[in-house]
Design a protein around this motif. Structure first.
Motif, PDB file in Angstrom:
ATOM      1  N   GLY A  53       0.680  -1.213   0.058  1.00  0.00           N
ATOM      2  CA  GLY A  53      -0.195   0.247   0.552  1.00  0.00           C
ATOM      3  C   GLY A  53       0.831   1.416  -0.209  1.00  0.00           C
ATOM      4  N   ILE A  54      -0.104   2.363  -0.606  1.00  0.00           N
ATOM      5  CA  ILE A  54       0.400   3.147  -0.358  1.00  0.00           C
ATOM      6  C   ILE A  54       1.413   3.823   0.962  1.00  0.00           C
ATOM      7  N   SER A 207      -2.193   2.689 -10.827  1.00  0.00           N
ATOM      8  CA  SER A 207      -0.869   2.269 -11.497  1.00  0.00           C
ATOM      9  C   SER A 207       0.098   2.464 -10.678  1.00  0.00           C
ATOM     10  N   LYS A 208       0.958   1.590 -11.681  1.00  0.00           N
ATOM     11  CA  LYS A 208       2.550   1.664 -11.095  1.00  0.00           C
ATOM     12  C   LYS A 208       3.571   2.625 -10.712  1.00  0.00           C
ATOM     13  N   LYS A 209       2.787   4.088 -11.135  1.00  0.00           N
ATOM     14  CA  LYS A 209       3.919   5.157 -11.182  1.00  0.00           C
ATOM     15  C   LYS A 209       3.380   5.027  -9.784  1.00  0.00           C
ATOM     16  N   TRP A 213       5.145  -1.079  -4.318  1.00  0.00           N
ATOM     17  CA  TRP A 213       4.753  -2.083  -3.858  1.00  0.00           C
ATOM     18  C   TRP A 213       4.020  -2.827  -2.930  1.00  0.00           C
ATOM     19  N   GLY A 214       3.604  -3.522  -4.118  1.00  0.00           N
ATOM     20  CA  GLY A 214       2.093  -4.387  -4.388  1.00  0.00           C
ATOM     21  C   GLY A 214       2.172  -5.735  -5.177  1.00  0.00           C
ATOM     22  N   THR A 222       1.825  -2.702 -16.491  1.00  0.00           N
ATOM     23  CA  THR A 222       1.641  -0.735 -15.529  1.00  0.00           C
ATOM     24  C   THR A 222       0.582  -1.232 -14.366  1.00  0.00           C
ATOM     25  N   GLN A 223       0.316  -1.925 -13.906  1.00  0.00           N
ATOM     26  CA  GLN A 223      -0.928  -2.093 -12.288  1.00  0.00           C
ATOM     27  C   GLN A 223      -0.604  -3.145 -11.933  1.00  0.00           C
ATOM     28  N   VAL A 224      -0.742  -2.066 -10.422  1.00  0.00           N
ATOM     29  CA  VAL A 224      -1.125  -2.770  -9.245  1.00  0.00           C
ATOM     30  C   VAL A 224      -2.212  -2.688  -8.179  1.00  0.00           C
ATOM     31  N   MET A 225      -2.173  -4.819  -8.003  1.00  0.00           N
ATOM     32  CA  MET A 225      -3.871  -3.957  -7.554  1.00  0.00           C
ATOM     33  C   MET A 225      -3.095  -3.317  -5.485  1.00  0.00           C
TER      34      MET A 225
END
Length: 500
Positions: A53-54, A207-209, A213-214, A222-225
């Motif tokens: 998570g962020i 977005s992976k940007k 961390w996921g 390009t995507q993270v859950m």
RNA sequence: CGCGGGGUGGAGCAGAGGCAGCUCAUCGGGCUCAUAACCCGAAGGUCGGCGGUUCGAAUCCGUCCCCCGCAACCA
């Protein structure tokens, strides 16, 4: 063996160290696990940490380390609780575990996708340039970022969404029919109310940007859950879902999810919806606990009143803390933790009532009989039967504090029983038969008390058994009242709870 | 009129139509097996306010006040 029972806690966010609220959740789940296993059910108990998570990413960046390093460090603190809180869990799952956790998450994602419930859409959110991260509306003060005093920008990115809206009606039915049982019941009313307002679809990825961390989204690098699929899936990945493990087949979905009131919605709406979509059975039971306030106030960093369970354990020992959390806080409701109240309960319940009872009974056994009581038939106490019946009923309903109250009433009764039968007078009169009968009743009652308190204060239970000269473990053999059992030899007598 | 939980002797709680109860603290007495523990007894409440239903309300209805959560991407 009776039906298998699976017990979980929520997974703690590995962003900071454990506090007393999570300690309560762990200890509650532990008490359930010990109780059901003592009653002959086959159980499996899972806990773990949520590490992605962020927020985790941001905290690590501020510390100048990789999120992996931060996660490892904090997960360690949570794992240490196993010994510190005397927990009986079978498995500890970490969401960063690529081998044990990730395959299950990917499998669930794919099944939901195959079912057509994942789609791409624009996700709009508030972004603070000062923080260089997303900010929620709730965090805003007067519409501004509280740190940078600036209005955040509205940004949008394309993400995957989960069709939660599709499952509102069916989940409502499942809750109403108690196929998903929510304890206590007023929490079910709360969630039904929310469902009636309609469930929105939820964003399922980032977005992976913004979030690197996921767990990567399958077939789209390009995507993270986002948290939902990642974290909630721990409940089945911890059983070995993707491997179609024997454990998984045996225990899912006969589960009791122990969670806090802040995450009821995720567990009663999002989680069952995900499972329905993926064709996995929904959880049977969700047990919701309240929050702990500190000296009457909400725990917060700014008030500096956050309670670290380690501080309590250092002074009073683990069982004093477990006793307070499980007996003094009403199940499902908020409770307060105050030093004064804690001290009072420790002295009156554990030192004066339980500890002193054991001590006086053992010392009399030693003094009058040299530590062993001859074979003699004793009648079953009416109080004994009443206590067990009420104890089991309350424990089966997960009313821990009520069950504890029942046990301590029995302890109270036994203290009165000594006052009524006056063993010291029987000794003076030389009435050995009555005297041995009285002490046998007391010893036998204490043996049963060691069983009843085992889910709450296991260390004390085993300590008492040692002093009573019983087998070390919790015996499943002599569950009933043993009328003529010899009391061969008591163990070494020690103070159970010191006066502090 | 968003939703929910709660307001009962000094403290913490139980009770959901029929003499207001439990634990702790306080006070008085008793006992001596015990960790100054244990046992017995007493004092202490117009059950948040007001109004209503009822032979009878802490309990049912209405209304108001106060505290605490939740109110969707917050773990």
């Amino acid at each position: 063996m009776k039906n298998p029972i699976y017990i979980t806690t929520s997974i703690a966010y590995a962003n900071s160290k454990p506090h007393i609220g999570f300690a309560m959740e762990l200890v509650e789940a532990d008490a359930f696990n010990r109780y059901f296993s003592m009653m002959g059910y086959e159980t499996y108990f899972l806990t773990g940490t949520d590490e992605h998570g962020i927020k985790q990413q941001k905290t690590a960046e501020e510390l100048g380390i990789h999120p992996k390093e931060l996660s490892d460090k904090n997960a360690q603190l949570f794992m240490e609780l196993k010994d510190k809180l005397n927990l009986s869990y079978d498995n500890f799952i970490r969401t960063s575990d690529k081998e044990k956790h990730w395959p299950s998450v990917v499998q669930i994602w794919n099944k939901i996708k195959e079912n057509g419930d994942i789609y791409k859409d624009k996700y709009e959110a508030l972004y603070c340039n000062g923080c260089e991260s997303f900010i929620t509306e709730k965090e805003l003060v007067d519409g501004k970022c509280p740190i940078h005093k600036k209005e955040p920008d509205k940004v949008s990115e394309e993400n995957y969404f989960f069709r939660l809206s599709k499952y509102g009606k069916i989940i409502k039915k499942l809750i109403e029919s108690k196929e998903i049982e929510i304890v206590p019941e007023f929490r079910a009313k709360e969630i039904l109310n929310l469902i009636d307002k309609g469930l929105h679809d939820i964003s399922f990825s980032r977005s992976k940007k913004t979030l690197y961390w996921g767990i990567p989204v399958p077939d789209d690098d390009t995507q993270v859950m986002y948290v939902w699929c990642d974290a909630l899936t721990n409940y089945i990945s911890g059983l070995g879902y993707a491997k179609n493990d024997e454990q998984y087949k045996k225990f899912w979905p006969n589960v009791i999810h122990v969670i806090g009131k802040d995450i009821v919605r995720f567990h009663t709406a999002i989680w069952p919806a995900m499972l329905l979509s993926a064709g996995v059975p929904v959880p049977k039971k969700i047990f919701v606990h309240g929050f702990i306030t500190s000296e009457g106030h909400k725990m917060s960093k700014s008030l500096g009143n956050i309670i670290d369970p380690n501080d309590i354990i250092k002074i009073y020992g683990v069982d004093a803390l477990r006793y307070y959390l499980l007996s003094e806080i009403p199940v499902g409701q908020d409770g307060d933790f105050s030093k004064k109240l804690f001290q009072e309960r420790y002295i009156s319940d554990l030192v004066n009532n339980l500890g002193n009872l054991l001590n006086r009974v053992l010392l009399m056994t030693k003094k009058y009989f040299g530590g062993s009581i001859p074979s003699i038939k004793t009648d079953v106490l009416e109080e004994y039967n009443k206590t067990w019946v009420s104890y089991i009923e309350n424990m089966n309903n997960l009313y821990l504090n009520k069950a504890s109250l029942v046990v301590f009433s029995f302890i109270d009764f036994l203290n009165k029983f000594i006052g009524d039968t006056k063993p010291w007078e029987l000794s003076k009169k030389g009435d050995t038969e009555s005297l041995s009968r009285v002490l046998k009743i007391l010893l036998e009652s204490l043996r049963h008390i060691t069983r009843m308190i085992y889910p709450f204060i296991p260390e004390t239970s085993l300590n008492m058994r040692k002093q009573l000269g019983l087998e070390e473990g919790i015996d499943l053999k002599y569950i009933g009242w043993e009328e003529v059992l010899n009391w061969e030899k008591i163990g070494e007598i020690k103070i159970l709870f010191p006066r502090i």
